[in-house]
Design an enzyme around this catalytic site. Structure first.
Site, PDB file in Angstrom:
ATOM      1  N   GLN A 125      41.141  32.936  25.378  1.00 35.32           N
ATOM      2  CA  GLN A 125      42.252  32.284  26.305  1.00 35.32           C
ATOM      3  C   GLN A 125      41.471  30.986  27.164  1.00 35.32           C
ATOM      4  O   GLN A 125      40.421  31.431  27.886  1.00 35.32           O
ATOM      5  CB  GLN A 125      42.948  33.294  27.124  1.00 35.32           C
ATOM      6  N   SER A 128      41.739  28.647  32.726  1.00 29.11           N
ATOM      7  CA  SER A 128      41.122  28.324  33.941  1.00 29.11           C
ATOM      8  C   SER A 128      40.133  27.164  33.874  1.00 29.11           C
ATOM      9  O   SER A 128      39.424  27.063  32.873  1.00 29.11           O
ATOM     10  CB  SER A 128      40.392  29.601  34.699  1.00 29.11           C
ATOM     11  N   SER A 160      38.277  34.409  28.653  1.00 34.07           N
ATOM     12  CA  SER A 160      38.098  35.801  28.052  1.00 34.07           C
ATOM     13  C   SER A 160      38.012  36.001  26.509  1.00 34.07           C
ATOM     14  O   SER A 160      38.729  35.134  25.681  1.00 34.07           O
ATOM     15  CB  SER A 160      39.431  36.806  28.415  1.00 34.07           C
ATOM     16  N   GLU A 243      51.851  37.313  29.763  1.00 30.66           N
ATOM     17  CA  GLU A 243      50.757  37.810  30.278  1.00 30.66           C
ATOM     18  C   GLU A 243      50.948  38.593  31.531  1.00 30.66           C
ATOM     19  O   GLU A 243      50.351  39.634  31.774  1.00 30.66           O
ATOM     20  CB  GLU A 243      49.830  36.742  30.662  1.00 30.66           C
ATOM     21  N   ASN A 360      47.501  37.448  42.798  1.00 33.50           N
ATOM     22  CA  ASN A 360      48.574  38.276  43.333  1.00 33.50           C
ATOM     23  C   ASN A 360      49.140  37.150  44.570  1.00 33.50           C
ATOM     24  O   ASN A 360      50.426  37.382  44.762  1.00 33.50           O
ATOM     25  CB  ASN A 360      48.347  39.622  43.597  1.00 33.50           C
ATOM     26  N   GLU A 361      48.350  36.667  45.160  1.00 35.80           N
ATOM     27  CA  GLU A 361      48.631  35.582  46.083  1.00 35.80           C
ATOM     28  C   GLU A 361      49.509  34.591  45.535  1.00 35.80           C
ATOM     29  O   GLU A 361      50.697  34.344  46.162  1.00 35.80           O
ATOM     30  CB  GLU A 361      47.567  35.114  46.920  1.00 35.80           C
TER      31      GLU A 361
END
Length: 380
Positions: A125, A128, A160, A243, A360-361
């Protein structure tokens, strides 16, 4: 949803259970974050594929068996309950594959899916970047038009499976003048291509579960664009929904963890410690709630619905549940929890859950703005 399974579904579940009882490796495989372990897990994918159990929900022509979504959920339940090996192919079969089924061409499906199903091609993947983690629209890696395809340049990080994988997929900025969420193109590229440099990133245990990918005018033909050039953001949203939602974190994983936690508490727990007892019960309730929520998602998808921004709620829930269950296990273990064990390994991995698949933010911002209609910044 009617949870009374029909005969065919029960027979499928029994077949999976019996296969795993006989064919699951008798001893744990080496870590897939090592070269030897990676290849051992690839071999396991081929064992699954020989039984048409590597991608049960796919069409038969691509290596599946046309299983329903419900059957896939039950497969995952049996798989985790059996303690079967981790899926080294998960980036491909759980993230890229749903994207290709929705946006890919028939040529791409015929070329890519059978090899993915057998583990012949393992996918990394490549999302980022150093300046764009959860802010996916901030990517700077570029795709420049050239005869017959594209030239990719830039850097991807925290990729990853990239240390040992064969291919990667990700977004690239193909129109630098366009708005942030426009002018992006979704591309696939081989990690062995000229101009690609893969630099493994060792973790605390020394194993390279991630890698940096450097691209220097890497040629990618037009046939490896997913969807239309410039429409990559729309395509990427289907990947991120999978995802964060149903595909990557099936409920079987958490149900199995909750059952292991119950077994641990029955064996070692301090029965006088009501805090431990309540935390164990909360873990079971959370895993069961997620399982039932997933059945609801299956029903909605079967009726033509899609995974959307609500997958952010799911992602926050399962990532925090995972940490809570492992923290409870370490409390039950007491001093023994300070030593290396599957529970300590699981706890360390669980801490990454609120980060990967979009922090999560960021997910709470999405929930606040897109689902609750709150003004920007109100979730902070």
């Amino acid at each position: 949803m009617d949870l009374d399974l029909d005969r065919a579904t029960r027979e499928f579940q029994d077949e999976v259970r019996e296969f795993l009882a006989v064919d699951k490796p008798k001893t744990p495989l080496p870590s897939m974050d090592t070269k030897a372990g990676f290849e051992a897990h690839r071999d396991w994918e081929r064992t699954l594929a020989d039984a048409r159990l590597s991608v049960v929900s796919w069409q038969r022509e691509y290596g599946g068996r046309d299983a329903s979504l419900l059957e896939w959920v039950l497969f995952e339940q049996e798989y985790y309950a059996a303690g079967a090996p981790g899926r080294v192919s998960q980036n491909g079969i759980f993230l890229l594959a749903p994207t290709l089924f929705e946006h890919g061409s028939q040529e791409q499906l015929a070329r890519i899916m059978p090899r993915m199903a057998r583990g012949d091609d393992i996918w990394a993947q490549a999302w980022s970047e150093p300046e764009a983690g959860s802010d996916l629209a901030g990517i700077r890696s570029t795709a420049k038009r050239t005869k017959g395809g594209w030239l990719l340049s830039g850097q991807k990080t925290w990729s990853s499976r990239a240390s040992f994988a064969d291919w990667a997929f990700g977004l690239f900025r193909s129109d630098p003048e366009a708005e942030r969420h426009r002018g992006l193109t979704y591309l696939m590229f081989p990690l062995t291509a000229d101009g690609v440099t893969v630099r493994p990133i060792p973790q605390l245990d020394g194993e390279p579960g991630f890698a940096e990918i450097f691209l220097d005018d890497v040629f990618v033909p037009d046939r490896d664009v997913i969807g239309e050039p410039g429409e990559g953001w729309r395509v990427a949203m289907s990947t991120s929904s999978n995802e964060r939602g149903l595909s990557l974190r099936s409920p079987g994983r958490f149900s199995a963890t909750a059952q292991r936690l119950i077994d641990l508490w029955l064996e070692l727990g301090d029965r006088a410690n009501t805090g431990q007892r309540d935390a164990v019960v909360d873990a079971w309730i959370g895993s069961e709630a997620y399982r039932l929520h997933t059945f609801g998602t299956v029903t909605r998808l079967n009726e033509g619905g899609k995974l959307g921004a609500e997958s952010s709620i799911t992602k926050v829930f399962w990532s925090e549940l995972d940490i809570a269950m492992h923290e409870t296990a370490l409390e039950v273990l007491g001093d023994a929890g300070e030593y290396a064990s599957p529970w300590t390994d699981g706890y360390l991995f669980s801490l990454s859950g609120p980060i990967y698949a979009g922090t999560n933010e960021i997910q709470r911002n999405i929930i606040a703005e897109r689902l609750l209609g709150l003004p920007r910044g109100s979730s902070r």
